[in-house]
Design an enzyme around this catalytic site. Structure first.
Site, PDB file in Angstrom:
ATOM      1  N   LYS A  82       0.852  -1.203   0.000  1.00 31.41           N
ATOM      2  CA  LYS A  82       0.000   0.000   0.000  1.00 31.41           C
ATOM      3  C   LYS A  82       0.882   1.246   0.000  1.00 31.41           C
ATOM      4  CE  LYS A  82      -3.917  -2.296   2.084  1.00 31.41           C
ATOM      5  NZ  LYS A  82      -4.552  -2.807   3.298  1.00 31.41           N
ATOM      6  N   GLN A 126      -5.740  -2.249   9.749  1.00 32.31           N
ATOM      7  CA  GLN A 126      -5.296  -3.472   9.074  1.00 32.31           C
ATOM      8  C   GLN A 126      -5.670  -4.677   9.938  1.00 32.31           C
ATOM      9  OE1 GLN A 126      -3.496  -3.078   5.949  1.00 32.31           O
ATOM     10  NE2 GLN A 126      -4.188  -5.192   5.808  1.00 32.31           N
ATOM     11  N   ASP A 149     -12.486   1.091   3.623  1.00 30.15           N
ATOM     12  CA  ASP A 149     -12.481  -0.372   3.485  1.00 30.15           C
ATOM     13  C   ASP A 149     -13.861  -0.950   3.829  1.00 30.15           C
ATOM     14  OD1 ASP A 149     -11.217  -2.614   2.606  1.00 30.15           O
ATOM     15  OD2 ASP A 149      -9.959  -2.925   4.358  1.00 30.15           O
TER      16      ASP A 149
END
Ligand code: NAP
Length: 320
Positions: A82, A126, A149
């Protein structure tokens, strides 16, 4: 079994579909045909080019906060990629790392600060996070407008109600891949292996919203191979290398491997990290019509989708 080649689809541009139909008929006649490799990296590069152009004319840089708690090996790999992608397109990643023993409260307080900081456009945690922390409390503290997300319950409700909103980037990557290959899932039998809130469930909902007939399998599914063999489109999101062997697939299928596992291997006496999916790629690729490789399939596309969503928030910032 495969109905992608049925009547009514022929008006579509030929690219993937014609190759696909040819592959299916040849496979049904017992001919060995090279499968189409669904190249997520190529689509990701195209998206990167578009985002680079968009960011060039931005007054400030779109900024993503990535929160990591602990030191999961797969998470390290995702975060590394990323950051590389962000640098390539000119976006900023603010990486925030906490040790496993961090208190839930301090993570939530920090997220609330990022929520109100107008220089920050996206916040992701994450996953996985350590089991002693409440994943739902931490995720719910993200402002849904920055939840790129798609993991807050507000985002989940949008998906549930077929409304526009952020979805899990892995789910978005699957949709982008299907669109790019002009694969219409209407009426197709999709089998998803894995039912996590991060990947399996949102992908199932997104494909139901596209009128696919979706079966969701998991660790308790009996006779998994029978379920997977029946699919027109098989999607795996488990994280178990070689779970899907040649006995789990049928000719003519499209196989999308979302799974990512980082293995430590030794090649020619050198210790290396090797990224693999859930599918025994070498054994399966000669049976099916199309397949995503790992690495180079859904992984890079997921990252591109994440930054596409970041730009979306950036462009809407005036309304925040
Ligand atoms: P997860 O939360 O661990 O979920 C794994 C799922 O697999 C669970 O639903 C589990 O079922 C199921 N499962 C476990 N063993 C199984 C078996 N033997 N047969 C059938 N199902 C089984 O993982 P996740 O976050 O969804 O991620 C799944 C994989 O996708 C991981 O490899 C992850 O690294 C990868 N991933 C990739 C991307 C990408 O960009 N490509 C993005 C996100 C995640 P139970 O709950 O019943 O145990």
């Amino acid at each position: 079994m495969l109905s992608l080649c049925e009547k009514g689809q022929s008006h579509r541009p030929p690219s993937f579909l014609s190759i696909f139909c040819y592959t299916v008929s040849m496979q049904k006649m017992g001919q060995k045909i090279m499968p189409k490799i669904l190249d997520g990296r190529a689509i990701s590069s195209k998206i990167a080019e578009q985002l680079t152009q968009q960011i060039l004319v931005c007054k400030t840089k779109p900024t993503l906060v990535i929160i990591q708690i602990g030191n999961n090996e797969e998470s390290n790999t995702y975060i590394k990629h990323k950051r590389i992608f962000a640098e390539k397109i000119g976006a900023i990643v603010k990486y925030v790392h906490y040790d496993e023993d961090v208190s839930e409260e301090s993570v939530v307080v920090d997220i609330e600060t990022y929520n109100t900081d107008t220089s920050i456009h996206g916040i992701i945690v994450q996953l996985p996070i350590p089991k002693n922390l409440s994943e739902s409390r931490i995720l719910e503290s993200i402002d849904p407008r920055k939840d790129i997300d798609g993991l807050t319950s507000a985002s989940a409700m949008h998906l549930f109600n077929s409304e526009k909103g952020f979805v899990s980037c892995a789910t978005k990557a699957v949709l982008v891949l299907l669109d790019n290959e002009q694969i219409d899932v209407t009426g197709k039998k999709v089998v998803i292996v894995g039912h996590s809130a991060l990947v399996g469930k949102p992908t199932a909902l997104a494909l139901i919203n596209r009128n696919a007939t979706v079966t969701v399998c998991h660790a308790f599914t009996k006779n998994l191979d029978e379920e997977t063999k029946r699919a027109d489109i098989l999607i795996t999101a488990v994280g178990k290398p070689k779970l899907i062997t040649k006995n789990f697939v049928s000719p003519g299928q499209i196989v999308i491997d979302i799974g990512i596992t980082v293995l430590s291997v030794e090649e020619d006496g050198v210790k290396k990290k090797k990224v693999v999916g859930d599918v025994d790629y070498e054994a399966v690729k000669d049976i099916v019509a199309a397949i995503t490789p790992v690495p180079g399939g859904i992984g890079p596309l997921t990252i591109a989708c994440l930054f596409e969503s970041l730009l979306e928030v950036y462009e809407n910032l005036g309304r925040l």
